[in-house]
Design a protein around this motif. Structure first.
Motif, PDB file in Angstrom:
ATOM      1  N   MET A   1      26.555  54.495  43.431  1.00 23.35           N
ATOM      2  CA  MET A   1      27.826  53.839  43.058  1.00 23.35           C
ATOM      3  C   MET A   1      27.683  52.324  43.109  1.00 23.35           C
ATOM      4  O   MET A   1      27.193  51.782  44.095  1.00 23.35           O
ATOM      5  CB  MET A   1      28.922  54.253  44.072  1.00 23.35           C
ATOM      6  N   LEU A   2      28.124  51.671  42.046  1.00 30.39           N
ATOM      7  CA  LEU A   2      28.086  50.209  42.009  1.00 30.39           C
ATOM      8  C   LEU A   2      29.499  49.679  42.241  1.00 30.39           C
ATOM      9  O   LEU A   2      30.418  50.010  41.507  1.00 30.39           O
ATOM     10  CB  LEU A   2      27.559  49.742  40.651  1.00 30.39           C
ATOM     11  N   ILE A   3      29.654  48.896  43.295  1.00 33.58           N
ATOM     12  CA  ILE A   3      30.971  48.339  43.625  1.00 33.58           C
ATOM     13  C   ILE A   3      30.906  46.818  43.568  1.00 33.58           C
ATOM     14  O   ILE A   3      30.064  46.206  44.232  1.00 33.58           O
ATOM     15  CB  ILE A   3      31.420  48.765  45.044  1.00 33.58           C
ATOM     16  N   LYS A   4      31.789  46.222  42.770  1.00 29.34           N
ATOM     17  CA  LYS A   4      31.820  44.762  42.691  1.00 29.34           C
ATOM     18  C   LYS A   4      33.114  44.221  43.303  1.00 29.34           C
ATOM     19  O   LYS A   4      34.186  44.757  43.053  1.00 29.34           O
ATOM     20  CB  LYS A   4      31.683  44.311  41.244  1.00 29.34           C
ATOM     21  N   THR A   5      32.948  43.180  44.076  1.00 31.21           N
ATOM     22  CA  THR A   5      34.089  42.575  44.771  1.00 31.21           C
ATOM     23  C   THR A   5      34.100  41.073  44.505  1.00 31.21           C
ATOM     24  O   THR A   5      33.055  40.423  44.600  1.00 31.21           O
ATOM     25  CB  THR A   5      33.978  42.807  46.292  1.00 31.21           C
ATOM     26  N   VAL A   6      35.272  40.544  44.167  1.00 33.48           N
ATOM     27  CA  VAL A   6      35.403  39.094  43.987  1.00 33.48           C
ATOM     28  C   VAL A   6      36.243  38.522  45.132  1.00 33.48           C
ATOM     29  O   VAL A   6      37.291  39.078  45.467  1.00 33.48           O
ATOM     30  CB  VAL A   6      36.067  38.770  42.631  1.00 33.48           C
ATOM     31  N   PHE A   7      35.737  37.460  45.730  1.00 31.51           N
ATOM     32  CA  PHE A   7      36.482  36.733  46.768  1.00 31.51           C
ATOM     33  C   PHE A   7      36.907  35.395  46.178  1.00 31.51           C
ATOM     34  O   PHE A   7      36.069  34.677  45.631  1.00 31.51           O
ATOM     35  CB  PHE A   7      35.593  36.476  47.987  1.00 31.51           C
ATOM     36  N   ALA A   8      38.189  35.047  46.278  1.00 30.93           N
ATOM     37  CA  ALA A   8      38.631  33.786  45.681  1.00 30.93           C
ATOM     38  C   ALA A   8      39.658  33.089  46.553  1.00 30.93           C
ATOM     39  O   ALA A   8      40.440  33.723  47.262  1.00 30.93           O
ATOM     40  CB  ALA A   8      39.229  34.056  44.297  1.00 30.93           C
TER      41      ALA A   8
ATOM     42  N   SER B   1      36.025  46.130  41.244  1.00 30.51           N
ATOM     43  CA  SER B   1      36.801  47.196  41.882  1.00 30.51           C
ATOM     44  C   SER B   1      37.775  46.617  42.897  1.00 30.51           C
ATOM     45  O   SER B   1      38.829  47.168  43.146  1.00 30.51           O
ATOM     46  CB  SER B   1      35.878  48.156  42.619  1.00 30.51           C
ATOM     47  N   TYR B   2      37.343  45.519  43.530  1.00 29.77           N
ATOM     48  CA  TYR B   2      38.188  44.886  44.544  1.00 29.77           C
ATOM     49  C   TYR B   2      38.264  43.392  44.298  1.00 29.77           C
ATOM     50  O   TYR B   2      37.268  42.771  43.928  1.00 29.77           O
ATOM     51  CB  TYR B   2      37.608  45.087  45.942  1.00 29.77           C
ATOM     52  N   ILE B   3      39.432  42.829  44.518  1.00 32.06           N
ATOM     53  CA  ILE B   3      39.556  41.377  44.484  1.00 32.06           C
ATOM     54  C   ILE B   3      40.318  40.932  45.722  1.00 32.06           C
ATOM     55  O   ILE B   3      41.327  41.545  46.097  1.00 32.06           O
ATOM     56  CB  ILE B   3      40.283  40.891  43.216  1.00 32.06           C
ATOM     57  N   ILE B   4      39.806  39.903  46.353  1.00 29.95           N
ATOM     58  CA  ILE B   4      40.480  39.318  47.510  1.00 29.95           C
ATOM     59  C   ILE B   4      40.982  37.940  47.090  1.00 29.95           C
ATOM     60  O   ILE B   4      40.189  37.072  46.730  1.00 29.95           O
ATOM     61  CB  ILE B   4      39.516  39.190  48.711  1.00 29.95           C
ATOM     62  N   ALA B   5      42.292  37.743  47.097  1.00 28.25           N
ATOM     63  CA  ALA B   5      42.861  36.441  46.738  1.00 28.25           C
ATOM     64  C   ALA B   5      43.417  35.796  47.998  1.00 28.25           C
ATOM     65  O   ALA B   5      44.310  36.341  48.646  1.00 28.25           O
ATOM     66  CB  ALA B   5      43.947  36.594  45.691  1.00 28.25           C
ATOM     67  N   MET B   6      42.868  34.642  48.325  1.00 25.49           N
ATOM     68  CA  MET B   6      43.280  33.974  49.564  1.00 25.49           C
ATOM     69  C   MET B   6      44.396  32.961  49.323  1.00 25.49           C
ATOM     70  O   MET B   6      44.985  32.453  50.261  1.00 25.49           O
ATOM     71  CB  MET B   6      42.081  33.287  50.224  1.00 25.49           C
ATOM     72  N   ASN B   7      44.669  32.627  48.060  1.00 29.17           N
ATOM     73  CA  ASN B   7      45.792  31.727  47.781  1.00 29.17           C
ATOM     74  C   ASN B   7      46.428  32.083  46.439  1.00 29.17           C
ATOM     75  O   ASN B   7      45.910  32.928  45.680  1.00 29.17           O
ATOM     76  CB  ASN B   7      45.356  30.254  47.830  1.00 29.17           C
ATOM     77  N   HIS B   8      47.516  31.427  46.149  1.00 28.46           N
ATOM     78  CA  HIS B   8      48.335  31.794  44.995  1.00 28.46           C
ATOM     79  C   HIS B   8      47.609  31.592  43.654  1.00 28.46           C
ATOM     80  O   HIS B   8      47.590  32.495  42.806  1.00 28.46           O
ATOM     81  CB  HIS B   8      49.647  30.999  45.059  1.00 28.46           C
ATOM     82  N   PRO B   9      46.980  30.413  43.435  1.00 27.29           N
ATOM     83  CA  PRO B   9      46.277  30.233  42.163  1.00 27.29           C
ATOM     84  C   PRO B   9      45.208  31.305  41.920  1.00 27.29           C
ATOM     85  O   PRO B   9      45.005  31.742  40.780  1.00 27.29           O
ATOM     86  CB  PRO B   9      45.622  28.852  42.308  1.00 27.29           C
ATOM     87  N   SER B  10      44.551  31.762  42.970  1.00 31.58           N
ATOM     88  CA  SER B  10      43.525  32.798  42.793  1.00 31.58           C
ATOM     89  C   SER B  10      44.157  34.119  42.379  1.00 31.58           C
ATOM     90  O   SER B  10      43.590  34.870  41.580  1.00 31.58           O
ATOM     91  CB  SER B  10      42.741  33.017  44.083  1.00 31.58           C
TER      92      SER B  10
ATOM     93  N   PHE C   1      43.030  35.847  38.868  1.00 31.73           N
ATOM     94  CA  PHE C   1      42.209  37.056  38.858  1.00 31.73           C
ATOM     95  C   PHE C   1      42.984  38.357  38.659  1.00 31.73           C
ATOM     96  O   PHE C   1      42.382  39.406  38.499  1.00 31.73           O
ATOM     97  CB  PHE C   1      41.384  37.145  40.148  1.00 31.73           C
ATOM     98  N   GLN C   2      44.321  38.301  38.662  1.00 30.14           N
ATOM     99  CA  GLN C   2      45.054  39.569  38.688  1.00 30.14           C
ATOM    100  C   GLN C   2      44.752  40.467  37.482  1.00 30.14           C
ATOM    101  O   GLN C   2      44.719  41.681  37.620  1.00 30.14           O
ATOM    102  CB  GLN C   2      46.557  39.345  38.840  1.00 30.14           C
ATOM    103  N   ASN C   3      44.466  39.876  36.341  1.00 26.38           N
ATOM    104  CA  ASN C   3      44.231  40.717  35.170  1.00 26.38           C
ATOM    105  C   ASN C   3      42.800  41.232  35.050  1.00 26.38           C
ATOM    106  O   ASN C   3      42.497  42.029  34.179  1.00 26.38           O
ATOM    107  CB  ASN C   3      44.626  39.973  33.900  1.00 26.38           C
ATOM    108  N   GLN C   4      41.925  40.722  35.923  1.00 26.50           N
ATOM    109  CA  GLN C   4      40.534  41.173  35.842  1.00 26.50           C
ATOM    110  C   GLN C   4      40.284  42.465  36.598  1.00 26.50           C
ATOM    111  O   GLN C   4      39.333  43.187  36.321  1.00 26.50           O
ATOM    112  CB  GLN C   4      39.606  40.089  36.404  1.00 26.50           C
TER     113      GLN C   4
ATOM    114  N   GLY D   1      41.926  49.713  40.911  1.00 27.89           N
ATOM    115  CA  GLY D   1      41.273  48.891  41.934  1.00 27.89           C
ATOM    116  C   GLY D   1      42.250  48.433  43.001  1.00 27.89           C
ATOM    117  O   GLY D   1      43.456  48.691  42.917  1.00 27.89           O
ATOM    118  N   ILE D   2      41.714  47.770  44.017  1.00 27.37           N
ATOM    119  CA  ILE D   2      42.581  47.283  45.096  1.00 27.37           C
ATOM    120  C   ILE D   2      42.603  45.755  45.117  1.00 27.37           C
ATOM    121  O   ILE D   2      41.563  45.115  45.069  1.00 27.37           O
ATOM    122  CB  ILE D   2      42.139  47.812  46.479  1.00 27.37           C
ATOM    123  N   PHE D   3      43.802  45.223  45.171  1.00 22.41           N
ATOM    124  CA  PHE D   3      44.005  43.763  45.222  1.00 22.41           C
ATOM    125  C   PHE D   3      44.413  43.415  46.648  1.00 22.41           C
ATOM    126  O   PHE D   3      45.447  43.861  47.131  1.00 22.41           O
ATOM    127  CB  PHE D   3      45.131  43.402  44.239  1.00 22.41           C
ATOM    128  N   PHE D   4      43.576  42.657  47.325  1.00 19.55           N
ATOM    129  CA  PHE D   4      43.873  42.217  48.695  1.00 19.55           C
ATOM    130  C   PHE D   4      44.477  40.824  48.634  1.00 19.55           C
ATOM    131  O   PHE D   4      43.875  39.912  48.070  1.00 19.55           O
ATOM    132  CB  PHE D   4      42.603  42.187  49.545  1.00 19.55           C
TER     133      PHE D   4
END
Ligand SMILES: Cc1ncc(C[n+]2csc(CCOP(=O)(O)OP(=O)(O)O)c2C)c(N)n1
Ligand code: SF4
Ligand SMILES: [Mg+2]
Lengths: 251, 355, 176
Positions: free
Chosen positions: C1-8, C68-77, C81-84, C89-92
């Motif tokens: 399984m390939l899992i990609k996560t973006v931290f922003a 699959s996962y995106i972590i947004a630490m602030n509002h602009p992020s 990224f919300q549409n990607q 997937g899970i939006f943190f």
């Protein structure tokens, strides 16, 4: 009501991409004010460099052509000689003017090219992420002088203005700073004089501007302003270094 | 030794130090700054070693030239615009038959271009790049581990053949982190070349030069280079065949593009399409015979590059008309996804009636 | 399984070190892993993001077009990224700083008030580790112990920092 503050005509209505507290934005603005005041917007051609100011053409509402890194003085020479009616200025960082472009700069000055150089000395390579510049202070830590700049290994902060003042062809060289309202006013006067010299056909003018880079100095904007006074301008003293125009100096 | 998580840039630096590189000269440019910074932190203060941030890439390559004349293992690195400036120096290194390793974490061009990963410097790297009738050895890594391994190999090759080696990476390989393992320890006493210029002490003086007023002398130099190029072609080509055994369509790709293609090929195989890949690792000398051999199994090839078609010329030259070569490319620093490549593969597979 | 996560997030929030610690933990578990930071002009003006790919086979591209996962630490992020995010997937979200609703119905949301929690722990700088703790609890991408083992590599020798980060990771893990 009287308007007391407005955007210069030759400054585009765009949001700067520069970091908060960066000197580039101030210098852009005052240069545009000068261009407006001299009424040369329609014949000015700017030559911005690779560097944090690589997108200067998004802000200056004059013709601009990007130069390769360090080659601004040569490009400006080409433009001015091909079209002498133009007012040509280069906008160059310290990496650009004092490292890779030293040769082009020195020889353009020596030929007395009738151009204006705006030289932004922020003591680092801003664009590429804070590497040592030829103008970095001794002892200053950067990403390529991680142990602090050591004069024996990495040389000393180079004083390009003093060097360029030595050659016959330069007519006016002044060092200013943009770290206080008073200094910003002086900087603008110097820039204006450097452009006026070109209009008068006097030869090569250069204004070196000590410019804060809070991001790579790892300081707050306020601290960066203080640092220009406390540290940088000790190494790089402000003032007129050469003036052959016989007129009163800029300030 | 345990694996370490490193950027490609740092991995090159560490591998070079472990290969006995004693001197590094560089000039900042994105996306390879971490390599210059790694050498500033880790090479500069080692006894007997030198790090200089030069005033330009032209200066940096000439410092490399000097270090090489003095007999030590030496390296410089840059990215596309800076590599263009180094070409004059590389021509001189080639002419004087001086070893050196030059790393290009290439980016989108032409001009200042973009700082994103691209493969637009394939021609420049594999055709000599500067003036004169010469080639450099060109290595095309596809992962951080391979960057480390090929960096070591580059120092061995350049010393053995006295031909400069270019490591043609890209912005993504330089910037990304992957686990990496180093198979060598730094030598206690780094090697010094026998023919180094270190003063005419106890021997007659020597000189190193490129200029001659007698063309036949220069012709002899060129022949000597040419003979070594033939040896390289015979002995040093490196390549990878991936699932080519039963492949009806073979993708040709190098470096980061090959890696993206591999992802696409895995998906294609899962969909029942018989796809394989041929990946040159030495881009020069190009593994032409090895590619030609594959044309006995299938006639259909798809060349995929992150440019508008450069390696495809070598692919076609190697196949000597024995293959039908399609092309897919993305220039400018755009990074294609495996699913984009899968779509292209699938389309060509059916268009050519391979199902 | 390939899992990609973006931290922003923005620079200084420790976004890159979240990604780095995840990558380190994945490596310790013997998985294939790539870590790709955004770099150059993209990061002028104060934003930061990175992509971590974890898999049990070779990873083709370290870039994530639909993670699959995106972590947004602030509002602009969050906006950027919300549409990607992959459908399903899970939006943190760092709910201390992100108040606006997310405009998608096909994804799961995990709101973690990480700044508040970190402040309670006495170190606002450890907000990123609170988020990372919550993230691995929900995603199960790596084991908690591997993250802790990874800390001793990424923060080699800085015992005090290791302790602070471990506490924050645990607090986030408990929270999710
Ligand atoms: C030939 C070449 N080498 C390197 C670079 C990378 N580069 C871009 S800007 C820059 C220097 C930036 O420093 P400076 O001139 O001081 O400008 P600042 O960003 O500080 O304003 C460098 C080295 C390049 N564009 N071209
Ligand atoms: S890095 Fe420095 S010079 Fe560049 S925009 Fe930011 S503050 Fe200005
Ligand atoms: Mg600078």
């Amino acid at each position: 009501m009287k308007k007391v503050f407005t955007r210069p005509v030759s400054l585009k209505n765009a949001v700067f991409h520069y970091c908060p507290g960066c000197g580039h934005s101030i210098i852009h603005r005052i240069t545009c004010e000068v261009i407006d005041e001299l009424g040369i917007q329609d014949r000015t051609i700017g030559v911005p460099p690779p560097g944090c100011s690589v997108f200067a053409y998004y802000y200056f509402d004059v013709d601009m052509v990007e130069s390769a890194h360090g080659r601004g003085a040569a490009v400006a020479t080409g433009i001015k000689r091909a079209y002498p009616e133009s007012i040509v200025f280069t906008y160059q960082g310290d990496g650009d003017l004092a490292a890779i472009g030293t040769t082009e700069t020195l020889h353009a000055a020596n030929r007395g090219e009738n151009i204006t150089a705006i030289f932004i000395n922020n003591a680092v390579y801003g664009m590429t992420g804070g590497q040592m510049a030829p103008t970095t202070m001794l002892g200053m830590k950067t990403t390529t002088s991680p142990f602090g700049r050591d004069g024996k290994l990495e040389g000393h902060p180079i004083k390009m203005s003093e060097i360029l003042a030595q050659v016959e062809g330069s007519c006016y060289v002044e060092r200013v700073a943009v770290n206080s309202p008073a200094n910003i006013r002086k900087a603008k006067k110097a820039i204006k004089k450097a452009f006026q010299n070109q209009i008068d056909g006097r030869g090569y003018s250069l204004v070196e501007i000590l410019s804060p880079c809070p991001t790579n100095w790892k300081m707050s904007s306020v601290r960066a302003w203080e640092w220009v006074d406390e540290v940088m301008s000790r190494e790089f003293p402000l003032g007129v270094i050469k003036d052959t125009t016989g007129k009163r100096s800029a300030d | 030794m345990p694996k370490m998580l490193m950027t490609g840039n740092a991995a090159v630096g560490e591998a070079a130090i472990r290969a006995g590189c004693q001197s590094y000269y560089g000039y900042p440019i994105t996306p390879q700054n971490e390599l210059t910074e790694y050498m500033a932190a880790n090479l500069g203060r080692r006894p007997g070693c030198a790090f200089v941030q030069a005033e330009s890439e032209i200066a940096a390559i000439n410092m490399v030239y000097g270090a090489s004349v003095a007999g030590v293992r030496t390296m410089t690195s840059s990215s596309s615009p800076g590599i263009s400036l180094k070409q004059e120096g590389i021509s001189y290194l080639a002419a004087c038959q001086l070893p050196a390793v030059i790393v290009n974490m290439s980016r989108g061009g032409p001009g200042l271009g973009s700082i994103s990963a691209a493969q637009s410097d394939y021609f420049q790297s594999t055709r000599g790049g500067g003036h004169g009738d010469y080639r450099t050895i060109v290595l095309g890594p596809g992962s951080v581990q391979e960057l480390a391994d090929l960096t070591h190999h580059a120092f061995e090759l350049t010393d053995k053949y006295l031909i400069p080696v270019i490591i043609l990476g890209d912005g993504m390989l330089g910037q990304m982190m992957e686990p990496v393992e180093f198979s060598h320890e730094a030598p206690e006493v780094p090697p010094v070349r026998q023919d180094a210029l270190r003063g005419a002490k106890g021997r007659p003086s020597r000189f190193v030069r490129t200029f001659t007023s007698n063309p036949p002398d220069l012709e002899e130099v060129n022949w000597s280079l040419f003979r070594r190029y033939q040896l390289l072609q015979k002995n040093e080509v490196m390549w990878e065949n991936y699932m080519t055994e039963d492949a009806r369509l073979i993708v040709t790709a190098f470096g980061i593009a090959a890696r993206i293609a591999k992802g696409a090929i895995k998906q294609a195989r899962a969909n029942g399409l018989k796809i394989g890949m041929f990946r040159p690792i030495t881009l020069w000398p190009f593994p032409g015979e090895q590619l030609k051999a594959l044309s006995k199994k299938t006639k259909f090839f798809l060349d995929f590059e992150m440019n508008m078609g450069q390696m495809i010329e070598d692919v076609k030259l190697s196949l000597e008309g024995a293959g039908d070569v399609s092309f897919h490319g993305r220039p400018g620093g755009v990074i294609p996804t495996p699913s984009e490549v899968l779509r292209v593969i699938t389309r060509i597979y059916y268009q050519k009636g391979l199902s | 399984m390939l899992i990609k996560t973006v931290f922003a997030g923005f620079g200084g929030q420790g976004v890159l070190s979240m990604g780095l610690n995840l990558a380190q933990a994945a490596m310790i578990e013997g998985k294939y892993v790539t870590y790709l930071p955004a770099y150059g002009a993209e990061v002028r003006g104060g934003t930061a993001n990175c992509t971590v790919s974890v898999s049990d086979e070779e990873i083709a591209s370290p870039v994530a077009s639909s993670p699959s996962y995106i972590i947004a630490m602030n509002h602009p992020s969050m906006l950027r990224f919300q549409n990607q995010l992959q459908s399903g997937g899970i939006f943190f979200l760092n709910s201390t700083l992100i108040k606006d609703p997310v405009n998608r119905g096909d994804i799961d949301l995990v709101n973690v008030p990480v700044n508040a929690v970190a402040e309670e722990l006495g170190n606002i700088k450890s907000a990123n580790m609170v988020m990372l703790g919550a993230f691995i609890k929900k995603s199960n991408l790596v084991r908690f112990d591997s993250l802790i083992d990874g800390l001793s590599v990424t923060l080699k020798g800085k015992q005090k920092l290791i302790d602070i980060n471990r506490k924050a990771l645990a607090a986030g893990y408990e929270l999710a």
